[in-house]
Design a protein around this motif. Structure first.
Motif, PDB file in Angstrom:
ATOM      1  N   ILE A 135      24.961  17.519  16.549  1.00 34.18           N
ATOM      2  CA  ILE A 135      24.785  18.906  16.125  1.00 34.18           C
ATOM      3  C   ILE A 135      23.568  18.943  15.208  1.00 34.18           C
ATOM      4  O   ILE A 135      23.459  18.139  14.276  1.00 34.18           O
ATOM      5  CB  ILE A 135      26.012  19.433  15.369  1.00 34.18           C
ATOM      6  N   VAL A 136      22.660  19.851  15.499  1.00 33.77           N
ATOM      7  CA  VAL A 136      21.495  20.040  14.636  1.00 33.77           C
ATOM      8  C   VAL A 136      21.468  21.500  14.209  1.00 33.77           C
ATOM      9  O   VAL A 136      21.399  22.404  15.057  1.00 33.77           O
ATOM     10  CB  VAL A 136      20.171  19.675  15.335  1.00 33.77           C
ATOM     11  N   ASN A 137      21.536  21.728  12.922  1.00 32.54           N
ATOM     12  CA  ASN A 137      21.483  23.078  12.367  1.00 32.54           C
ATOM     13  C   ASN A 137      20.075  23.368  11.865  1.00 32.54           C
ATOM     14  O   ASN A 137      19.487  22.552  11.147  1.00 32.54           O
ATOM     15  CB  ASN A 137      22.481  23.219  11.217  1.00 32.54           C
ATOM     16  N   VAL A 138      19.533  24.504  12.252  1.00 34.27           N
ATOM     17  CA  VAL A 138      18.228  24.923  11.741  1.00 34.27           C
ATOM     18  C   VAL A 138      18.479  25.807  10.531  1.00 34.27           C
ATOM     19  O   VAL A 138      18.947  26.932  10.644  1.00 34.27           O
ATOM     20  CB  VAL A 138      17.406  25.661  12.806  1.00 34.27           C
ATOM     21  N   SER A 139      18.179  25.272   9.374  1.00 36.94           N
ATOM     22  CA  SER A 139      18.474  25.946   8.103  1.00 36.94           C
ATOM     23  C   SER A 139      17.171  26.484   7.503  1.00 36.94           C
ATOM     24  O   SER A 139      16.331  27.018   8.227  1.00 36.94           O
ATOM     25  CB  SER A 139      19.191  24.966   7.169  1.00 36.94           C
ATOM     26  N   SER A 140      16.965  26.310   6.214  1.00 41.36           N
ATOM     27  CA  SER A 140      15.775  26.852   5.557  1.00 41.36           C
ATOM     28  C   SER A 140      15.534  26.126   4.244  1.00 41.36           C
ATOM     29  O   SER A 140      16.483  25.726   3.556  1.00 41.36           O
ATOM     30  CB  SER A 140      15.957  28.345   5.274  1.00 41.36           C
ATOM     31  N   ILE A 141      14.262  25.969   3.895  1.00 45.79           N
ATOM     32  CA  ILE A 141      13.932  25.387   2.592  1.00 45.79           C
ATOM     33  C   ILE A 141      14.363  26.327   1.469  1.00 45.79           C
ATOM     34  O   ILE A 141      14.452  25.930   0.307  1.00 45.79           O
ATOM     35  CB  ILE A 141      12.423  25.061   2.517  1.00 45.79           C
ATOM     36  N   GLY A 142      14.659  27.586   1.829  1.00 47.63           N
ATOM     37  CA  GLY A 142      15.160  28.535   0.844  1.00 47.63           C
ATOM     38  C   GLY A 142      16.498  28.152   0.243  1.00 47.63           C
ATOM     39  O   GLY A 142      16.925  28.738  -0.752  1.00 47.63           O
ATOM     40  N   THR A 143      17.160  27.161   0.815  1.00 46.78           N
ATOM     41  CA  THR A 143      18.427  26.698   0.246  1.00 46.78           C
ATOM     42  C   THR A 143      18.213  25.886  -1.023  1.00 46.78           C
ATOM     43  O   THR A 143      19.130  25.734  -1.824  1.00 46.78           O
ATOM     44  CB  THR A 143      19.226  25.857   1.251  1.00 46.78           C
ATOM     45  N   VAL A 144      17.004  25.337  -1.190  1.00 42.89           N
ATOM     46  CA  VAL A 144      16.725  24.532  -2.378  1.00 42.89           C
ATOM     47  C   VAL A 144      15.588  25.110  -3.217  1.00 42.89           C
ATOM     48  O   VAL A 144      15.437  24.753  -4.384  1.00 42.89           O
ATOM     49  CB  VAL A 144      16.398  23.068  -2.006  1.00 42.89           C
TER      50      VAL A 144
ATOM     51  N   THR B  68      26.955  21.376   7.314  1.00 42.50           N
ATOM     52  CA  THR B  68      26.334  20.174   7.880  1.00 42.50           C
ATOM     53  C   THR B  68      26.962  18.924   7.279  1.00 42.50           C
ATOM     54  O   THR B  68      27.342  17.988   7.999  1.00 42.50           O
ATOM     55  CB  THR B  68      24.815  20.186   7.621  1.00 42.50           C
ATOM     56  N   ARG B  69      27.073  18.901   5.970  1.00 43.87           N
ATOM     57  CA  ARG B  69      27.648  17.731   5.304  1.00 43.87           C
ATOM     58  C   ARG B  69      29.147  17.598   5.589  1.00 43.87           C
ATOM     59  O   ARG B  69      29.662  16.501   5.826  1.00 43.87           O
ATOM     60  CB  ARG B  69      27.395  17.827   3.796  1.00 43.87           C
ATOM     61  N   THR B  70      29.856  18.721   5.569  1.00 45.63           N
ATOM     62  CA  THR B  70      31.302  18.678   5.769  1.00 45.63           C
ATOM     63  C   THR B  70      31.661  18.253   7.188  1.00 45.63           C
ATOM     64  O   THR B  70      32.549  17.421   7.400  1.00 45.63           O
ATOM     65  CB  THR B  70      31.921  20.053   5.460  1.00 45.63           C
ATOM     66  N   TRP B  71      30.966  18.822   8.176  1.00 46.56           N
ATOM     67  CA  TRP B  71      31.224  18.431   9.564  1.00 46.56           C
ATOM     68  C   TRP B  71      30.883  16.950   9.781  1.00 46.56           C
ATOM     69  O   TRP B  71      31.582  16.249  10.528  1.00 46.56           O
ATOM     70  CB  TRP B  71      30.408  19.295  10.523  1.00 46.56           C
ATOM     71  N   ALA B  72      29.811  16.474   9.150  1.00 45.25           N
ATOM     72  CA  ALA B  72      29.451  15.059   9.279  1.00 45.25           C
ATOM     73  C   ALA B  72      30.572  14.176   8.745  1.00 45.25           C
ATOM     74  O   ALA B  72      30.925  13.144   9.350  1.00 45.25           O
ATOM     75  CB  ALA B  72      28.148  14.770   8.540  1.00 45.25           C
ATOM     76  N   LEU B  73      31.143  14.563   7.616  1.00 46.70           N
ATOM     77  CA  LEU B  73      32.244  13.810   7.008  1.00 46.70           C
ATOM     78  C   LEU B  73      33.484  13.845   7.895  1.00 46.70           C
ATOM     79  O   LEU B  73      34.140  12.818   8.122  1.00 46.70           O
ATOM     80  CB  LEU B  73      32.561  14.401   5.635  1.00 46.70           C
ATOM     81  N   GLU B  74      33.802  15.019   8.414  1.00 44.03           N
ATOM     82  CA  GLU B  74      35.027  15.184   9.185  1.00 44.03           C
ATOM     83  C   GLU B  74      34.939  14.565  10.575  1.00 44.03           C
ATOM     84  O   GLU B  74      35.938  14.049  11.090  1.00 44.03           O
ATOM     85  CB  GLU B  74      35.368  16.670   9.302  1.00 44.03           C
ATOM     86  N   HIS B  75      33.745  14.623  11.188  1.00 45.18           N
ATOM     87  CA  HIS B  75      33.657  14.244  12.604  1.00 45.18           C
ATOM     88  C   HIS B  75      32.765  13.039  12.879  1.00 45.18           C
ATOM     89  O   HIS B  75      32.618  12.641  14.039  1.00 45.18           O
ATOM     90  CB  HIS B  75      33.223  15.452  13.432  1.00 45.18           C
ATOM     91  N   GLY B  76      32.212  12.435  11.828  1.00 46.82           N
ATOM     92  CA  GLY B  76      31.514  11.173  12.022  1.00 46.82           C
ATOM     93  C   GLY B  76      32.410  10.125  12.676  1.00 46.82           C
ATOM     94  O   GLY B  76      31.982   9.419  13.602  1.00 46.82           O
ATOM     95  N   PRO B  77      33.675  10.010  12.234  1.00 51.41           N
ATOM     96  CA  PRO B  77      34.575   9.042  12.879  1.00 51.41           C
ATOM     97  C   PRO B  77      34.856   9.359  14.346  1.00 51.41           C
ATOM     98  O   PRO B  77      35.310   8.478  15.091  1.00 51.41           O
ATOM     99  CB  PRO B  77      35.858   9.153  12.040  1.00 51.41           C
ATOM    100  N   ASP B  78      34.591  10.593  14.763  1.00 50.72           N
ATOM    101  CA  ASP B  78      34.771  10.980  16.168  1.00 50.72           C
ATOM    102  C   ASP B  78      33.531  10.708  17.003  1.00 50.72           C
ATOM    103  O   ASP B  78      33.499  11.037  18.198  1.00 50.72           O
ATOM    104  CB  ASP B  78      35.104  12.476  16.274  1.00 50.72           C
ATOM    105  N   GLY B  79      32.494  10.160  16.368  1.00 46.69           N
ATOM    106  CA  GLY B  79      31.261   9.880  17.099  1.00 46.69           C
ATOM    107  C   GLY B  79      30.281  11.034  17.127  1.00 46.69           C
ATOM    108  O   GLY B  79      29.315  11.011  17.899  1.00 46.69           O
ATOM    109  N   VAL B  80      30.499  12.045  16.284  1.00 46.81           N
ATOM    110  CA  VAL B  80      29.613  13.210  16.253  1.00 46.81           C
ATOM    111  C   VAL B  80      28.725  13.141  15.016  1.00 46.81           C
ATOM    112  O   VAL B  80      29.214  12.978  13.897  1.00 46.81           O
ATOM    113  CB  VAL B  80      30.421  14.525  16.240  1.00 46.81           C
ATOM    114  N   ARG B  81      27.424  13.261  15.239  1.00 49.05           N
ATOM    115  CA  ARG B  81      26.469  13.305  14.126  1.00 49.05           C
ATOM    116  C   ARG B  81      26.044  14.746  13.877  1.00 49.05           C
ATOM    117  O   ARG B  81      25.780  15.484  14.824  1.00 49.05           O
ATOM    118  CB  ARG B  81      25.234  12.460  14.442  1.00 49.05           C
ATOM    119  N   VAL B  82      25.966  15.129  12.601  1.00 47.36           N
ATOM    120  CA  VAL B  82      25.618  16.500  12.231  1.00 47.36           C
ATOM    121  C   VAL B  82      24.523  16.465  11.171  1.00 47.36           C
ATOM    122  O   VAL B  82      24.731  15.919  10.080  1.00 47.36           O
ATOM    123  CB  VAL B  82      26.836  17.270  11.683  1.00 47.36           C
TER     124      VAL B  82
END
Length: 245
Positions: free
Chosen positions: A132-141, A161-175
């Motif tokens: 999963i690739v999310n297109v975000s914005s530098i406006g977040t920082v 992005t961070r939460t999904w990576a934590l939850e689904h990394g063990p499922d083989g999904v990168r976010v």
């Protein structure tokens, strides 16, 4: 960088950054589902890809998620990559933001991405190496004037992005996420570019001394969607030419 045999869904892909992303993934060998509301443009983009499919969808409606995913699976047999790119910007000071403005921006930038991803996760898990690739914005920082609603919606996407990576990394999904600065040929940036003197007010702050391009964003997305980033998960890449360095 090969994505041969992989299938990707790219939202907001009838023009601008989304179209550039769809073309980059297709050039790397992926089957690509182009998602957007502009039927004529979307069909033209999909038809120009080696293996493209256009699905007309307003992602703020829950039924659209099912249509996008079912059409993709029916045509290509599965899903390996989801790019959440569709977004809208309603600028102006927070003092003047209306509830309609808020609902429109948050509804597409955050809520739609959340529920499309939720619906896609079983397919991405089944793929064994979902991305999963999310297109975000530098406006977040780095806040910019008039971006309160937009920036906060994208900050929520960064957190997902961070939460999904934590939850689904063990499922083989990168976010992961790409956080562009102002994009020279990105339609959402046109209004701001027209309202300020970019050469004197923006470029001196950017060590690269230029704005990002849609091709820059597409290149970063391609990297995160490809095998070269296999150990990256839960990261947000500041694609800003050094603005926030």
């Amino acid at each position: 960088m090969t994505l041969e045999g992989k299938t990707a869904v790219v939202t907001g892909a009838t023009g601008g950054i989304g179209e550039a992303i769809a073309r980059a993934l297709a050039a790397a060998g992926a089957n690509v589902t182009v998602v957007g509301r502009r039927k004529d443009l979307g069909e033209a983009v999909a038809a120009s890809l080696p293996r493209g499919l256009f699905v007309a969808a307003d992602l703020t409606g829950r039924d659209s998620h099912r249509v996008v995913l079912e059409s993709t699976v029916d045509t290509f047999g599965g899903l390996d990559i989801l790019v959440n790119n569709a977004a809208v910007l309603v600028g102006g000071p927070a003092l003047h933001a209306t509830e309609d403005d808020f609902d429109r921006v948050v509804g597409l930038n955050y809520r739609a991405a959340f529920f499309l991803t939720q619906a896609a996760l079983p397919l991405l898990i089944a793929a064994g190496d979902g991305r999963i690739v999310n297109v975000s914005s530098i406006g977040t920082v780095k806040a910019f004037w008039g971006g309160a609603v937009y920036n906060s919606s994208k900050a929520a996407l960064d957190n997902l992005t961070r939460t999904w990576a934590l939850e689904h990394g063990p499922d083989g999904v990168r976010v992961n996420a790409v956080n562009p600065g102002m994009v020279l040929d990105g339609p959402m940036s046109f209004g701001r570019q027209a309202s300020i003197d970019v050469a004197t007010e923006v470029l001196p702050q950017i060590p690269a001394r230029r704005l990002a391009t849609a091709a820059d964003v597409a290149g970063a997305v391609l990297f995160l969607a490809g095998p070269g980033s296999a150990y990256l998960n839960g990261v947000t890449i500041a694609l800003d030419g050094g603005l926030t360095a």
